[in-house]
Design a protein around this motif. Structure first.
Motif, PDB file in Angstrom:
ATOM      1  N   PHE A   1       0.827  -1.207   0.000  1.00 11.41           N
ATOM      2  CA  PHE A   1       0.000   0.000   0.000  1.00 11.41           C
ATOM      3  C   PHE A   1       0.865   1.262   0.000  1.00 11.41           C
ATOM      4  N   LEU A   2       2.053   1.177   0.555  1.00 15.60           N
ATOM      5  CA  LEU A   2       2.969   2.319   0.509  1.00 15.60           C
ATOM      6  C   LEU A   2       3.376   2.610  -0.939  1.00 15.60           C
ATOM      7  N   ASN A   3       3.693   1.558  -1.708  1.00 17.25           N
ATOM      8  CA  ASN A   3       4.047   1.746  -3.117  1.00 17.25           C
ATOM      9  C   ASN A   3       2.849   2.218  -3.936  1.00 17.25           C
ATOM     10  N   GLU A   4       1.662   1.679  -3.625  1.00 14.29           N
ATOM     11  CA  GLU A   4       0.455   2.115  -4.333  1.00 14.29           C
ATOM     12  C   GLU A   4       0.189   3.583  -4.087  1.00 14.29           C
ATOM     13  N   MET A   5       0.460   4.006  -2.902  1.00 10.77           N
ATOM     14  CA  MET A   5       0.274   5.404  -2.535  1.00 10.77           C
ATOM     15  C   MET A   5       1.160   6.307  -3.391  1.00 10.77           C
ATOM     16  N   LYS A   6       2.396   5.890  -3.610  1.00  7.38           N
ATOM     17  CA  LYS A   6       3.310   6.678  -4.437  1.00  7.38           C
ATOM     18  C   LYS A   6       2.842   6.712  -5.884  1.00  7.38           C
ATOM     19  N   GLU A   7       2.309   5.585  -6.377  1.00  7.90           N
ATOM     20  CA  GLU A   7       1.820   5.534  -7.753  1.00  7.90           C
ATOM     21  C   GLU A   7       0.652   6.483  -7.977  1.00  7.90           C
ATOM     22  N   MET A   8      -0.069   6.789  -6.938  1.00  4.56           N
ATOM     23  CA  MET A   8      -1.193   7.727  -7.038  1.00  4.56           C
ATOM     24  C   MET A   8      -0.754   9.163  -6.765  1.00  4.56           C
ATOM     25  N   ASN A   9       0.571   9.371  -6.786  1.00  6.48           N
ATOM     26  CA  ASN A   9       1.149  10.714  -6.586  1.00  6.48           C
ATOM     27  C   ASN A   9       0.812  11.300  -5.219  1.00  6.48           C
ATOM     28  N   LEU A  10       0.685  10.414  -4.233  1.00  5.65           N
ATOM     29  CA  LEU A  10       0.546  10.852  -2.842  1.00  5.65           C
ATOM     30  C   LEU A  10       1.887  10.624  -2.146  1.00  5.65           C
ATOM     31  N   ALA A  11       2.558  11.682  -1.806  1.00  7.60           N
ATOM     32  CA  ALA A  11       3.873  11.563  -1.191  1.00  7.60           C
ATOM     33  C   ALA A  11       3.739  11.188   0.282  1.00  7.60           C
ATOM     34  N   PRO A  12       4.405  10.113   0.725  1.00  6.44           N
ATOM     35  CA  PRO A  12       4.366   9.763   2.158  1.00  6.44           C
ATOM     36  C   PRO A  12       4.977  10.878   2.997  1.00  6.44           C
ATOM     37  N   GLU A  13       4.448  11.051   4.182  1.00  6.09           N
ATOM     38  CA  GLU A  13       4.974  12.040   5.123  1.00  6.09           C
ATOM     39  C   GLU A  13       5.658  11.332   6.280  1.00  6.09           C
ATOM     40  N   THR A  14       6.227  12.108   7.164  1.00  9.15           N
ATOM     41  CA  THR A  14       6.962  11.511   8.294  1.00  9.15           C
ATOM     42  C   THR A  14       6.069  10.600   9.116  1.00  9.15           C
ATOM     43  N   ASP A  15       4.797  10.962   9.251  1.00 10.69           N
ATOM     44  CA  ASP A  15       3.876  10.133  10.031  1.00 10.69           C
ATOM     45  C   ASP A  15       3.717   8.748   9.406  1.00 10.69           C
ATOM     46  N   THR A  16       3.776   8.680   8.077  1.00 14.66           N
ATOM     47  CA  THR A  16       3.674   7.392   7.390  1.00 14.66           C
ATOM     48  C   THR A  16       4.818   6.479   7.806  1.00 14.66           C
ATOM     49  N   TYR A  17       6.027   7.000   7.769  1.00 16.24           N
ATOM     50  CA  TYR A  17       7.200   6.202   8.122  1.00 16.24           C
ATOM     51  C   TYR A  17       7.289   5.963   9.630  1.00 16.24           C
ATOM     52  N   ASP A  18       6.826   6.920  10.418  1.00 16.86           N
ATOM     53  CA  ASP A  18       6.886   6.737  11.878  1.00 16.86           C
ATOM     54  C   ASP A  18       6.069   5.525  12.308  1.00 16.86           C
ATOM     55  N   GLY A  19       4.904   5.328  11.675  1.00 23.16           N
ATOM     56  CA  GLY A  19       4.093   4.160  12.007  1.00 23.16           C
ATOM     57  C   GLY A  19       4.792   2.861  11.665  1.00 23.16           C
ATOM     58  N   LEU A  20       5.517   2.846  10.534  1.00 25.22           N
ATOM     59  CA  LEU A  20       6.286   1.656  10.165  1.00 25.22           C
ATOM     60  C   LEU A  20       7.420   1.405  11.145  1.00 25.22           C
ATOM     61  N   ILE A  21       8.136   2.458  11.525  1.00 22.80           N
ATOM     62  CA  ILE A  21       9.257   2.321  12.463  1.00 22.80           C
ATOM     63  C   ILE A  21       8.780   1.761  13.798  1.00 22.80           C
ATOM     64  N   GLU A  22       7.664   2.283  14.279  1.00 31.75           N
ATOM     65  CA  GLU A  22       7.131   1.809  15.552  1.00 31.75           C
ATOM     66  C   GLU A  22       6.733   0.336  15.471  1.00 31.75           C
ATOM     67  N   ALA A  23       6.142  -0.068  14.346  1.00 29.80           N
ATOM     68  CA  ALA A  23       5.745  -1.469  14.172  1.00 29.80           C
ATOM     69  C   ALA A  23       6.971  -2.371  14.047  1.00 29.80           C
ATOM     70  N   TYR A  24       7.998  -1.926  13.337  1.00 29.66           N
ATOM     71  CA  TYR A  24       9.233  -2.715  13.246  1.00 29.66           C
ATOM     72  C   TYR A  24       9.855  -2.904  14.635  1.00 29.66           C
ATOM     73  N   GLY A  25       9.813  -1.851  15.430  1.00 29.44           N
ATOM     74  CA  GLY A  25      10.348  -1.960  16.787  1.00 29.44           C
ATOM     75  C   GLY A  25       9.564  -2.935  17.633  1.00 29.44           C
ATOM     76  N   LYS A  26       8.241  -2.951  17.440  1.00 26.23           N
ATOM     77  CA  LYS A  26       7.394  -3.881  18.195  1.00 26.23           C
ATOM     78  C   LYS A  26       7.805  -5.327  17.940  1.00 26.23           C
ATOM     79  N   TYR A  27       8.207  -5.643  16.714  1.00 22.65           N
ATOM     80  CA  TYR A  27       8.599  -7.009  16.355  1.00 22.65           C
ATOM     81  C   TYR A  27      10.124  -7.185  16.341  1.00 22.65           C
ATOM     82  N   ARG A  28      10.848  -6.204  16.899  1.00 16.78           N
ATOM     83  CA  ARG A  28      12.309  -6.244  17.039  1.00 16.78           C
ATOM     84  C   ARG A  28      13.011  -6.460  15.696  1.00 16.78           C
ATOM     85  N   MET A  29      12.529  -5.783  14.690  1.00 19.25           N
ATOM     86  CA  MET A  29      13.110  -5.860  13.349  1.00 19.25           C
ATOM     87  C   MET A  29      13.973  -4.609  13.140  1.00 19.25           C
TER      88      MET A  29
END
Length: 294
Positions: free
Chosen positions: A204-232
């Protein structure tokens, strides 16, 4: 030659002047003064006239009513009736009535009634009924199939962890040729990531870019927090690099997340136990302290 004559009447005195034109056989009257004096012999008609002049403006037929006051009164009445309808609806829901059945019996609800019922289902953890009620309500009036309503429902489902329902609603939104907003994509991406479904989150992140919607810091912050939850932690580093390559600079929230997640991983690895990390603001700075159980 000018002369003045007083014409007396029972209600007034009128002073007139005339001028005689000696070159013609005609003469003209020109009023010089006009003085009206009330007579002590005035009848009931004059008294009624004076009374009418003293009437308050709403009671006088020659004065138009205040339209703003009328609109305000109408608005108050409508608000009162809407409040009564909401109160009656919530009471029925509290008493155990089925919202789908109530909507069918009423025939339709206003948007305030609908969202009140949705909030009730949320607070009573009856999340499975939310999408059913939304489907029924929007099909009554097709204009309700819009980006605003879909965005609110998707956000609510995503917050409650009902990611399958949120994705289904998201796909249905696109089938109506409605354009999802950045907030809608963030709800879907974060919801997938929180459940550990990172493949779908990146899709969905790639689909978002294809629709010319640029991800913002909040988009990546949610991913970072989830990666931390699973110790990735390797994925966290890759996410930050991708974030910078896409022209999205990390902000103070991002750095706070990085400090917290890497610190949690370091302490967990050192002590072999999960630790609790707390953060608070002091004098404009983020302060962290750790509860070590080892």
């Amino acid at each position: 030659m000018e002369s003045v004559v007083n014409l007396q009447h029972s209600h007034c005195n009128i002073a007139l002047t005339w001028k005689i034109n000696h070159g013609t056989s005609s003469f003209f009257f020109f009023p010089k003064t006009l003085t009206t004096k009330p007579s002590c012999k005035a009848g009931p008609f004059a008294s009624s006239l004076r009374s009418a002049q003293r009437l308050p403006s709403p009671l006088r037929s020659d004065v138009a009513p205040d339209s703003s006051s009328t609109k305000h009164t109408t608005l108050l009445v409508e608000t009162f009736h809407e409040h009564q309808r909401l109160k009656a609806l919530l009471q029925k829901l509290i008493n155990g009535s089925c919202p789908l059945q109530l909507l069918g019996e009423d025939g339709d609800w206003t948007k305030d009634q609908f969202w009140a019922a949705i909030r009730f289902l949320k607070h009573t953890s009856r999340f499975n009924e939310i999408l059913q009620l939304f489907d029924m309500w929007k099909n009554i009036e097709k204009s309700r199939i819009n980006e605003f309503n879909y965005s609110k429902i998707i956000g609510l489902l995503g917050e409650e962890g009902l990611i399958e329902e949120a994705v289904r609603c998201f796909q249905e939104m696109k089938s109506h040729n409605l354009r999802p907003s950045l907030e809608v994509y963030n709800s879907i991406i974060h919801g997938c990531a929180r459940q550990g479904n990172f493949d779908d989150a990146l899709f969905f992140l790639n689909e978002m870019k294809e629709m010319n919607l640029a991800p913002e810091t909040d988009t990546y912050d949610g991913l970072i927090e989830a990666y931390g939850k699973y110790r990735m932690y390797d994925e966290i580093g890759m996410c930050v690099k991708k974030m910078k390559l896409n022209g999205c600079s990390p902000d103070h929230v991002t750095y706070n997340l990085l400090i917290r997640e890497f610190a949690r991983g370091w302490f967990a690895q050192k002590n072999g136990k999960c630790v609790s990390i707390h953060a608070f603001k002091k004098n404009g700075f983020a302060v962290f302290y750790f509860d070590c159980n080892g």
